[in-house]
Design an enzyme around this catalytic site. Structure first.
Site, PDB file in Angstrom:
ATOM      1  N   GLY A 173       0.797  -1.231   0.000  1.00  0.00           N
ATOM      2  CA  GLY A 173       0.000   0.000   0.000  1.00  0.00           C
ATOM      3  C   GLY A 173       0.825   1.274   0.000  1.00  0.00           C
ATOM      4  N   ARG A 219      -6.256  -8.443  -8.513  1.00  0.00           N
ATOM      5  CA  ARG A 219      -7.380  -9.161  -9.130  1.00  0.00           C
ATOM      6  C   ARG A 219      -7.837  -8.421 -10.371  1.00  0.00           C
ATOM      7  NH1 ARG A 219      -9.720 -12.796  -6.102  1.00  0.00           N
ATOM      8  NH2 ARG A 219      -8.721 -12.872  -4.101  1.00  0.00           N
ATOM      9  N   HIS A 274       0.719   0.509 -13.181  1.00  0.00           N
ATOM     10  CA  HIS A 274       1.433  -0.726 -13.505  1.00  0.00           C
ATOM     11  C   HIS A 274       2.927  -0.412 -13.660  1.00  0.00           C
ATOM     12  CE1 HIS A 274       1.850  -4.805 -14.973  1.00  0.00           C
ATOM     13  NE2 HIS A 274       2.664  -4.328 -15.904  1.00  0.00           N
TER      14      HIS A 274
HETATM   15  C1  GRF Z   1       3.117  -1.148  -7.606  1.00  0.00           C
HETATM   16  O1  GRF Z   1       4.404  -1.326  -8.115  1.00  0.00           O
HETATM   17  C2  GRF Z   1       2.099  -1.035  -8.708  1.00  0.00           C
HETATM   18  O2  GRF Z   1       2.624  -0.521  -9.883  1.00  0.00           O
HETATM   19  C3  GRF Z   1       1.672  -2.463  -8.914  1.00  0.00           C
HETATM   20  O3  GRF Z   1       1.713  -3.042  -7.640  1.00  0.00           O
HETATM   21  C4  GRF Z   1       2.655  -2.356  -6.825  1.00  0.00           C
HETATM   22  C5  GRF Z   1       1.950  -1.985  -5.551  1.00  0.00           C
HETATM   23  O4  GRF Z   1       2.838  -1.493  -4.584  1.00  0.00           O
HETATM   24  N1  GRF Z   1       0.378  -2.538  -9.565  1.00  0.00           N
HETATM   25  P1  GRF Z   1       2.263  -0.845  -3.265  1.00  0.00           P
HETATM   26  O5  GRF Z   1       1.348  -1.872  -2.600  1.00  0.00           O
HETATM   27  O6  GRF Z   1       1.549   0.409  -3.612  1.00  0.00           O
HETATM   28  O7  GRF Z   1       3.474  -0.581  -2.403  1.00  0.00           O
END
Ligand code: GRF
Length: 207
Positions: A17, A96, A114
């Site tokens: 998060g 998901r 992403h």
């Molecule tokens: C991030 O790198 C995001 O791009 C990907 O999942 C990761 C989540 O990281 N979809 P966090 O939980 O916000 O630290």
């Protein structure tokens, strides 16, 4: 009429998060005219839940296996989102695929971040895929969500240089630094755009 009201958003996460927190911090600092009305998390033990508690943000944490289908838990999520008057959903490490129920309830209002320059390296472990390919440039993409896996129109991208001795960890750290700047920036832009559009609609109705 929305005048003076903050736009309510929800963030969906499954893990640490850190992106959720980057957005929450900018909101606390008054840099984004929004309120995170709900954190949705499919892993009740995820660190994202702790971060939400620290920020006094309401959480809906659930376990998918306690529901008979994706449709069933998404119906519950939609009800929570509507009750909280959420207008926008930002996925931040939510592991998901979004189903029809949520897509139909929030058309063009669900956004994802992403860790690659899409359409390269969609799906899981985008950072590992980039390392394996030995690409010299990768990056971060923020895009609208559709029914596919990391498809959907791109809103913003930023590149990250991959050095020759890059490890997974160092690349992830570089990417996350970029994410924590880029995602709050996009949240701010989208929220401001929605407010503007609503004001134009309101004016048209009055005149
Ligand atoms: C991030 O790198 C995001 O791009 C990907 O999942 C990761 C989540 O990281 N979809 P966090 O939980 O916000 O630290």
């Amino acid at each position: 009429m929305r005048k003076g009201q903050l736009t309510k958003i929800a963030v969906f996460a499954s893990g640490s998060g850190s992106n959720f927190e980057a957005i929450a911090e900018q909101i606390t600092q008054g840099k984004i005219d929004a309120e995170i009305a709900l954190l949705v998390c499919d892993k009740p033990d995820a660190y994202a839940v702790k971060r939400a508690e620290k920020h006094h943000i309401p959480v809906f944490a659930f376990r998918s296996k306690e529901y008979s289908s994706k449709q069933e838990f998404e119906q519950v999520i939609v009800k929570k989102l509507k009750d909280a008057e959420v207008e926008f959903i930002f996925l931040a490490g939510y592991m998901r695929l979004i189903g029809e129920t949520l897509l139909e309830a929030y058309p063009e209002k669900i956004v994802n971040i992403h860790p690659s320059l899409l359409p390269a390296f969609p799906g899981k472990d985008a950072i590992g895929q980039a390392i394996n390919y030995k690409v010299k440039i990768t990056g971060v993409t923020v895009h609208y969500v559709d029914a596919g896996m990391d498809t959907g129109p791109i809103i913003e991208q930023e590149s990250v240089r991959v050095s020759n001795d890059e490890s997974r960890e160092t690349l992830q750290a570089k990417i996350q630094r970029v994410e924590h700047e880029l995602y709050p920036k996009v949240v701010k832009q989208l929220v401001a755009k929605t407010v503007k559009e609503e004001e134009i609609d309101e004016k048209a109705r009055v005149n």
